[in-house]
Design a protein around this motif. Structure first.
Motif, short mmCIF file in Angstrom:
data_model
loop_
_atom_site.label_atom_id
_atom_site.label_comp_id
_atom_site.label_asym_id
_atom_site.label_seq_id
_atom_site.Cartn_x
_atom_site.Cartn_y
_atom_site.Cartn_z
N TYR A 21 -6.15 56.93 41.65
CA TYR A 21 -5.12 57.85 41.17
C TYR A 21 -3.73 57.21 41.29
O TYR A 21 -2.93 57.26 40.36
CB TYR A 21 -5.13 59.17 41.93
N ALA A 22 -3.45 56.63 42.44
CA ALA A 22 -2.14 56.01 42.65
C ALA A 22 -1.92 54.87 41.65
O ALA A 22 -0.84 54.74 41.08
CB ALA A 22 -2.01 55.51 44.09
N ASP A 23 -2.94 54.06 41.45
CA ASP A 23 -2.84 52.97 40.48
C ASP A 23 -2.59 53.51 39.07
O ASP A 23 -1.74 53.01 38.34
CB ASP A 23 -4.11 52.11 40.47
N ASN A 24 -3.36 54.53 38.68
CA ASN A 24 -3.22 55.09 37.33
C ASN A 24 -1.85 55.73 37.11
O ASN A 24 -1.24 55.54 36.06
CB ASN A 24 -4.34 56.10 37.05
N ILE A 25 -1.39 56.49 38.09
CA ILE A 25 -0.06 57.11 37.96
C ILE A 25 1.01 56.03 37.91
O ILE A 25 1.91 56.08 37.07
CB ILE A 25 0.20 58.09 39.12
N GLY A 26 0.93 55.05 38.80
CA GLY A 26 1.91 53.97 38.81
C GLY A 26 1.90 53.18 37.51
O GLY A 26 2.96 52.88 36.96
N ASN A 27 0.71 52.87 37.00
CA ASN A 27 0.63 52.12 35.74
C ASN A 27 1.16 52.93 34.56
O ASN A 27 1.77 52.37 33.65
CB ASN A 27 -0.81 51.68 35.48
N THR A 28 0.93 54.23 34.58
CA THR A 28 1.48 55.09 33.52
C THR A 28 3.00 55.09 33.57
O THR A 28 3.67 55.04 32.52
CB THR A 28 0.91 56.52 33.63
N ALA A 29 3.56 55.13 34.77
CA ALA A 29 5.03 55.06 34.90
C ALA A 29 5.55 53.75 34.35
O ALA A 29 6.54 53.72 33.62
CB ALA A 29 5.44 55.24 36.36
N ILE A 30 4.90 52.64 34.69
CA ILE A 30 5.32 51.32 34.19
C ILE A 30 5.27 51.30 32.67
O ILE A 30 6.23 50.85 32.01
CB ILE A 30 4.42 50.22 34.78
N LYS A 31 4.19 51.77 32.09
CA LYS A 31 4.05 51.79 30.62
C LYS A 31 5.12 52.66 29.98
O LYS A 31 5.64 52.33 28.91
CB LYS A 31 2.66 52.27 30.23
N SER A 32 5.46 53.77 30.64
CA SER A 32 6.50 54.66 30.10
C SER A 32 7.86 53.98 30.08
O SER A 32 8.61 54.09 29.10
CB SER A 32 6.58 55.93 30.95
N VAL A 33 8.18 53.28 31.16
CA VAL A 33 9.46 52.56 31.24
C VAL A 33 9.52 51.50 30.14
O VAL A 33 10.52 51.37 29.43
CB VAL A 33 9.67 51.93 32.63
N LEU A 34 8.44 50.74 29.99
CA LEU A 34 8.42 49.69 28.96
C LEU A 34 8.48 50.27 27.55
O LEU A 34 9.15 49.72 26.69
CB LEU A 34 7.18 48.81 29.14
N ALA A 35 7.79 51.38 27.32
CA ALA A 35 7.83 52.02 26.00
C ALA A 35 9.25 52.42 25.64
O ALA A 35 9.68 52.26 24.49
CB ALA A 35 6.89 53.23 25.97
N GLU A 36 9.98 52.95 26.61
CA GLU A 36 11.38 53.33 26.35
C GLU A 36 12.22 52.10 26.01
O GLU A 36 13.04 52.13 25.10
CB GLU A 36 11.96 54.07 27.55
N ILE A 37 11.99 51.01 26.72
CA ILE A 37 12.76 49.79 26.48
C ILE A 37 12.51 49.26 25.07
O ILE A 37 13.44 48.85 24.37
CB ILE A 37 12.41 48.70 27.52
N TYR A 38 11.25 49.27 24.65
CA TYR A 38 10.89 48.65 23.37
C TYR A 38 11.03 49.59 22.17
O TYR A 38 10.84 49.15 21.04
CB TYR A 38 9.48 48.08 23.45
N THR A 39 11.37 50.84 22.40
CA THR A 39 11.58 51.76 21.29
C THR A 39 12.86 51.39 20.55
O THR A 39 13.91 51.19 21.15
CB THR A 39 11.68 53.21 21.80
N ALA A 40 12.74 51.27 19.24
CA ALA A 40 13.90 50.92 18.42
C ALA A 40 13.74 51.56 17.04
O ALA A 40 12.61 51.77 16.59
CB ALA A 40 14.00 49.41 18.30
N PRO A 41 14.81 51.84 16.37
CA PRO A 41 16.19 51.67 16.83
C PRO A 41 16.63 52.85 17.69
O PRO A 41 16.11 53.95 17.57
CB PRO A 41 16.98 51.64 15.53
N LYS A 42 17.59 52.56 18.57
CA LYS A 42 18.22 53.58 19.41
C LYS A 42 19.72 53.39 19.27
O LYS A 42 20.32 52.63 20.02
CB LYS A 42 17.79 53.44 20.87
#
Length: 137
Positions: A21-42
Motif C-alpha cells: 500500500y505504501a509503495d502504491n500510494i507513493g508511486n501514485t504521488a510520484i506519477k501525479s507530480v510528473l504528470a503535472e510537470i509534463y502537461t502542456a500547454p500551461k
C-alpha cells in the motif's frame, strides 16, 4: 525506518500488504507530480514547451525537484497507514515535509518549485493511507 513510523501499528494488515500500500500510494504521488510537470500547454506556467512567466526555472528544474522529493511520498503514506490521528500526523507530516523541502531546494539550487505541492499532496497521501487503515473509502 524512522522511529515515528512503527509498521506494527496496523494490526489488520500484514507487513507485505502495508509495504505494498505504501509503495502504491507513493508511486501514485510520484506519477501525479510528473504528470503535472509534463502537461502542456500551461499558459504562464512552466511546462515542456516553455518557462511561462518564470525566469528562474524550466521543466528540467521541476523534474529535478520531483526526483528529489519522490522518496518521501511513501513515508507520508505510512503516516496514514499507521492510523496517526490528525493532530499527531501533522507533526510527522511536517517533519518529513521539511526534509522534502530541503531536498527540493538542494536539487534546484534554492528555487521553490514544489513547496505548496509538498504540503497539499502530503495531506492527500496521508488521507489515502488513513482511509485504507480505517477501511474507509
Amino acid at each position: 525506518m524512522n522511529e515515528l513510523y512503527d509498521e506494527k501499528s496496523i494490526l489488520h494488515l500484514s507487513s507485505d500488504v502495508k509495504r505494498s500500500y505504501a509503495d502504491n500510494i507513493g508511486n501514485t504521488a510520484i506519477k501525479s507530480v510528473l504528470a503535472e510537470i509534463y502537461t502542456a500547454p500551461k499558459p504562464g506556467l512552466v511546462d515542456p514547451l516553455g518557462q511561462g512567466c518564470h525566469a528562474d526555472m524550466d521543466w528540467h528544474t521541476f523534474t529535478r525537484s520531483a526526483e528529489a522529493i519522490a522518496p518521501y511520498w511513501k513515508r507520508q503514506a505510512i503516516t496514514g497507514l499507521l492510523n496517526a490521528n490528525p493532530d499527531s500526523a501533522l507533526e510527522k507530516l511536517r517533519a518529513t515535509g521539511i526534509e522534502m523541502e530541503n531536498a527540493m531546494l538542494a536539487a534546484t539550487n534554492g528555487i521553490n518549485t514544489h513547496k505548496g505541492l509538498i504540503y497539499l499532496l502530503s495531506l492527500l497521501v496521508y488521507g489515502t493511507g488513513i482511509c485504507i487503515c480505517r477501511k474507509q473509502s
